[in-house]
Write a protein that holds these residues in place. Sequence first.
Motif, PDB file in Angstrom:
ATOM      1  N   GLY A 247      42.318  24.631  -9.088  1.00  0.00           N
ATOM      2  CA  GLY A 247      42.222  23.195  -7.975  1.00  0.00           C
ATOM      3  C   GLY A 247      40.868  22.571  -8.709  1.00  0.00           C
ATOM      4  N   LEU A 248      40.123  22.169  -7.708  1.00  0.00           N
ATOM      5  CA  LEU A 248      38.995  21.096  -8.266  1.00  0.00           C
ATOM      6  C   LEU A 248      38.042  21.651  -8.623  1.00  0.00           C
ATOM      7  CD1 LEU A 248      38.549  17.694  -8.522  1.00  0.00           C
ATOM      8  CD2 LEU A 248      37.362  18.298  -7.188  1.00  0.00           C
ATOM      9  N   PHE A 249      36.462  21.876  -9.376  1.00  0.00           N
ATOM     10  CA  PHE A 249      35.474  22.792  -9.282  1.00  0.00           C
ATOM     11  C   PHE A 249      34.839  21.694  -9.445  1.00  0.00           C
ATOM     12  CE2 PHE A 249      31.713  23.771 -10.724  1.00  0.00           C
ATOM     13  CZ  PHE A 249      31.394  24.750 -10.732  1.00  0.00           C
ATOM     14  N   THR A 250      33.810  21.260  -8.778  1.00  0.00           N
ATOM     15  CA  THR A 250      32.995  20.055  -8.665  1.00  0.00           C
ATOM     16  C   THR A 250      31.053  20.080  -8.551  1.00  0.00           C
ATOM     17  OG1 THR A 250      32.088  17.517  -8.288  1.00  0.00           O
ATOM     18  CG2 THR A 250      32.968  18.185  -6.995  1.00  0.00           C
ATOM     19  N   TYR A 251      30.443  19.760  -9.295  1.00  0.00           N
ATOM     20  CA  TYR A 251      28.745  19.613  -9.146  1.00  0.00           C
ATOM     21  C   TYR A 251      28.274  18.464  -9.512  1.00  0.00           C
ATOM     22  CZ  TYR A 251      25.088  22.432  -7.450  1.00  0.00           C
ATOM     23  OH  TYR A 251      24.435  22.442  -5.648  1.00  0.00           O
ATOM     24  N   PRO A 252      28.671  18.045  -8.205  1.00  0.00           N
ATOM     25  CA  PRO A 252      28.169  16.672  -8.752  1.00  0.00           C
ATOM     26  C   PRO A 252      26.917  16.359  -9.006  1.00  0.00           C
ATOM     27  CG  PRO A 252      28.695  16.114  -5.907  1.00  0.00           C
ATOM     28  CD  PRO A 252      28.535  17.609  -7.066  1.00  0.00           C
ATOM     29  N   TRP A 253      26.194  14.512  -8.946  1.00  0.00           N
ATOM     30  CA  TRP A 253      24.768  14.035  -8.865  1.00  0.00           C
ATOM     31  C   TRP A 253      24.980  14.560  -7.552  1.00  0.00           C
ATOM     32  CZ3 TRP A 253      23.220  10.286  -6.113  1.00  0.00           C
ATOM     33  CH2 TRP A 253      22.120   9.822  -6.275  1.00  0.00           C
ATOM     34  N   ASP A 254      23.284  14.569  -7.297  1.00  0.00           N
ATOM     35  CA  ASP A 254      23.543  14.505  -6.150  1.00  0.00           C
ATOM     36  C   ASP A 254      21.882  14.224  -6.097  1.00  0.00           C
ATOM     37  OD1 ASP A 254      21.550  16.899  -5.678  1.00  0.00           O
ATOM     38  OD2 ASP A 254      23.054  17.970  -5.527  1.00  0.00           O
ATOM     39  N   ALA A 255      21.361  13.313  -4.677  1.00  0.00           N
ATOM     40  CA  ALA A 255      19.838  12.372  -4.690  1.00  0.00           C
ATOM     41  C   ALA A 255      18.352  13.837  -4.009  1.00  0.00           C
ATOM     42  CB  ALA A 255      19.902  11.499  -3.893  1.00  0.00           C
ATOM     43  N   ARG A 256      18.532  14.907  -4.056  1.00  0.00           N
ATOM     44  CA  ARG A 256      18.350  15.672  -3.313  1.00  0.00           C
ATOM     45  C   ARG A 256      16.818  16.234  -4.472  1.00  0.00           C
ATOM     46  NH1 ARG A 256      20.946  21.556  -3.689  1.00  0.00           N
ATOM     47  NH2 ARG A 256      21.740  21.010  -5.421  1.00  0.00           N
ATOM     48  N   LYS A 257      16.449  16.422  -5.487  1.00  0.00           N
ATOM     49  CA  LYS A 257      15.657  16.074  -6.452  1.00  0.00           C
ATOM     50  C   LYS A 257      15.227  14.810  -7.769  1.00  0.00           C
ATOM     51  CE  LYS A 257      14.630  21.054  -5.913  1.00  0.00           C
ATOM     52  NZ  LYS A 257      14.402  22.342  -6.522  1.00  0.00           N
ATOM     53  N   PRO A 258      15.153  13.737  -7.114  1.00  0.00           N
ATOM     54  CA  PRO A 258      15.596  12.768  -7.895  1.00  0.00           C
ATOM     55  C   PRO A 258      15.339  13.458  -9.410  1.00  0.00           C
ATOM     56  CG  PRO A 258      13.433  11.944  -6.775  1.00  0.00           C
ATOM     57  CD  PRO A 258      13.957  13.714  -6.369  1.00  0.00           C
ATOM     58  N   GLU A 259      14.294  14.193 -10.036  1.00  0.00           N
ATOM     59  CA  GLU A 259      13.859  14.519 -10.919  1.00  0.00           C
ATOM     60  C   GLU A 259      15.166  15.720 -11.693  1.00  0.00           C
ATOM     61  OE1 GLU A 259      12.073  15.568  -9.270  1.00  0.00           O
ATOM     62  OE2 GLU A 259      11.916  17.705  -8.759  1.00  0.00           O
ATOM     63  N   LYS A 260      16.046  15.625 -10.897  1.00  0.00           N
ATOM     64  CA  LYS A 260      16.949  17.180 -10.946  1.00  0.00           C
ATOM     65  C   LYS A 260      18.065  16.448 -10.523  1.00  0.00           C
ATOM     66  CE  LYS A 260      17.704  21.914 -10.951  1.00  0.00           C
ATOM     67  NZ  LYS A 260      17.161  22.983 -10.893  1.00  0.00           N
ATOM     68  N   PRO A 261      18.729  15.490 -11.272  1.00  0.00           N
ATOM     69  CA  PRO A 261      20.134  15.292 -10.119  1.00  0.00           C
ATOM     70  C   PRO A 261      21.414  15.702 -10.702  1.00  0.00           C
ATOM     71  CG  PRO A 261      19.516  13.572 -12.169  1.00  0.00           C
ATOM     72  CD  PRO A 261      18.107  14.303 -12.125  1.00  0.00           C
ATOM     73  N   PHE A 262      21.410  16.593 -11.341  1.00  0.00           N
ATOM     74  CA  PHE A 262      22.174  17.696 -12.575  1.00  0.00           C
ATOM     75  C   PHE A 262      22.140  18.843 -11.965  1.00  0.00           C
ATOM     76  CE2 PHE A 262      22.658  13.581 -14.736  1.00  0.00           C
ATOM     77  CZ  PHE A 262      22.809  12.953 -13.963  1.00  0.00           C
ATOM     78  N   LYS A 263      22.973  19.678 -11.392  1.00  0.00           N
ATOM     79  CA  LYS A 263      23.243  21.015 -11.505  1.00  0.00           C
ATOM     80  C   LYS A 263      23.141  22.280 -13.160  1.00  0.00           C
ATOM     81  CE  LYS A 263      22.248  25.163  -9.548  1.00  0.00           C
ATOM     82  NZ  LYS A 263      21.594  25.574  -8.479  1.00  0.00           N
ATOM     83  N   LEU A 264      24.205  21.674 -13.743  1.00  0.00           N
ATOM     84  CA  LEU A 264      24.851  22.682 -14.209  1.00  0.00           C
ATOM     85  C   LEU A 264      24.300  22.205 -15.924  1.00  0.00           C
ATOM     86  CD1 LEU A 264      28.517  23.470 -12.598  1.00  0.00           C
ATOM     87  CD2 LEU A 264      26.134  24.484 -12.655  1.00  0.00           C
ATOM     88  N   ARG A 265      24.146  23.188 -17.113  1.00  0.00           N
ATOM     89  CA  ARG A 265      23.944  22.864 -17.714  1.00  0.00           C
ATOM     90  C   ARG A 265      24.677  22.680 -18.753  1.00  0.00           C
ATOM     91  NH1 ARG A 265      22.183  26.249 -13.902  1.00  0.00           N
ATOM     92  NH2 ARG A 265      19.859  27.393 -14.643  1.00  0.00           N
ATOM     93  N   LEU A 266      24.853  21.960 -20.067  1.00  0.00           N
ATOM     94  CA  LEU A 266      25.938  21.129 -21.277  1.00  0.00           C
ATOM     95  C   LEU A 266      26.223  22.059 -21.815  1.00  0.00           C
ATOM     96  CD1 LEU A 266      28.049  19.048 -21.924  1.00  0.00           C
ATOM     97  CD2 LEU A 266      25.908  18.127 -22.621  1.00  0.00           C
ATOM     98  N   LEU A 267      25.081  22.833 -22.628  1.00  0.00           N
ATOM     99  CA  LEU A 267      25.056  23.456 -23.900  1.00  0.00           C
ATOM    100  C   LEU A 267      26.026  24.936 -22.762  1.00  0.00           C
ATOM    101  CD1 LEU A 267      24.538  22.349 -26.138  1.00  0.00           C
ATOM    102  CD2 LEU A 267      22.465  24.237 -26.188  1.00  0.00           C
ATOM    103  N   TYR A 268      25.301  25.659 -22.355  1.00  0.00           N
ATOM    104  CA  TYR A 268      25.898  27.228 -21.537  1.00  0.00           C
ATOM    105  C   TYR A 268      26.576  27.198 -20.950  1.00  0.00           C
ATOM    106  CZ  TYR A 268      20.496  26.681 -23.337  1.00  0.00           C
ATOM    107  OH  TYR A 268      19.663  26.116 -23.823  1.00  0.00           O
ATOM    108  N   GLU A 269      26.681  25.777 -19.882  1.00  0.00           N
ATOM    109  CA  GLU A 269      28.370  26.309 -18.821  1.00  0.00           C
ATOM    110  C   GLU A 269      28.714  25.329 -19.090  1.00  0.00           C
ATOM    111  OE1 GLU A 269      24.779  25.618 -15.972  1.00  0.00           O
ATOM    112  OE2 GLU A 269      25.093  28.081 -16.017  1.00  0.00           O
ATOM    113  N   VAL A 270      28.863  23.664 -18.764  1.00  0.00           N
ATOM    114  CA  VAL A 270      29.270  23.249 -18.651  1.00  0.00           C
ATOM    115  C   VAL A 270      31.489  22.388 -20.281  1.00  0.00           C
ATOM    116  CG1 VAL A 270      29.797  20.178 -18.669  1.00  0.00           C
ATOM    117  CG2 VAL A 270      28.336  22.054 -17.731  1.00  0.00           C
ATOM    118  N   ALA A 271      30.635  23.420 -21.152  1.00  0.00           N
ATOM    119  CA  ALA A 271      30.778  22.797 -22.823  1.00  0.00           C
ATOM    120  C   ALA A 271      31.424  23.667 -22.789  1.00  0.00           C
ATOM    121  CB  ALA A 271      29.975  22.239 -24.106  1.00  0.00           C
ATOM    122  N   PRO A 272      31.579  24.979 -22.562  1.00  0.00           N
ATOM    123  CA  PRO A 272      32.337  26.090 -22.394  1.00  0.00           C
ATOM    124  C   PRO A 272      33.963  26.524 -22.128  1.00  0.00           C
ATOM    125  CG  PRO A 272      30.398  27.417 -22.282  1.00  0.00           C
ATOM    126  CD  PRO A 272      29.922  26.093 -22.961  1.00  0.00           C
TER     127      PRO A 272
END
Length: 327
Positions: A247-272
């Motif tokens: 499958g393909l999982f994605t949480y992409p850039w989005d323009a809902r909140k300009p100060e928070k354009p990404f949801k997932l955290r690199l260190l705790y979620e994305v890297a592992p």
Amino acid sequence: MKRLLPTLRADQTSESLVSVINTIQIAAKEISFRLHQGALAGVLGSSLDENIQGETQKKLDIVSNQLLKTLLLESPNVHAVASEEEDSIVESPNSGHYLVAFDPLDGSSNIDINGGVGTIFSILRKPEGEQTSENMFLQPGKAQIAAGYVLYGPSTMLVMTTGKAVRIYTLDQTVGEFLLTHEKAEIPRDTKEFAINMSNRRHWADPIQAYISDLLDGEEGPRGKNFNMRWNAAMVSDVHRVMSRGGLFTYPWDARKPEKPFKLRLLYEVAPMSMLVEKAGGKATDGYNRLMDIVPEHIHQRVPVIMGSANEVDMCMEYHKQHPKPY
Ligand code: AFP
């Protein structure tokens, strides 16, 4: 059936690393027990606390964070921990060689609906000479020594790698042990399934708009095949599905909140998760670059994520080449 620690030792994993993983599995078993008690344990509902990310924590987030933090800091092999639920890193009085970053309870909004949630962890080596400050955690995903997650679903599963194969263990509740149930997870290269929060569609940038639109057009569109969609709203559950059947999982850039354009955290979620996906034969990218190559600028950094079946991730990256970068 083989138990967790002997399988690690059979791989010549150092005793110090085995001990850190052992500490994580002890905490995970306790979290699993409390989750399965559900309302009986009196842990459901929101607490009044707000964590550093500005989200309301659930009580069990706090309990899980406390458990992992306390047990890891007691370990003689851990130098410091970084948690999604903590403002700053927490150092141990011990001078261990390892750093552990974790999301104690990912997908916590699923707790109240009895849905899947998980713990994600990443183990790094403490850099030589560096004694204090969060800088020691600012290492790219490819520097991880080990990574894994525990999925608390109908059964509790530990999915992890020490850099070799991705192994899957299932918690045998009768003996309280994680037993090896899948020797080597392998993500199929092709898929007809994707995972995205479709409600954000109007906020996405052009590359993802175009890519998802073509998936939704199915057999009549340029992809020439029908795609199915799934969304559990917990990265651990969604990535576990990818790990199990592609499958393909994605949480992409989005323009809902300009100060928070990404949801997932690199260190705790994305890297592992990227390490696990790659070791299982999949790919993980931000649309342009390999996620495992990104050097964090700070411990709570968030990034866009696309991961899963290799050929589908490549296809999604093609759309990123054809449209302007949104950030
Ligand atoms: P929480 O741990 O705060 O519940 O967040 C979970 C998560 O970061 C990730 O696991 C999901 O993929 C994503 O949020 C779900 O986000 P949506 O709220 O947009 O569905």
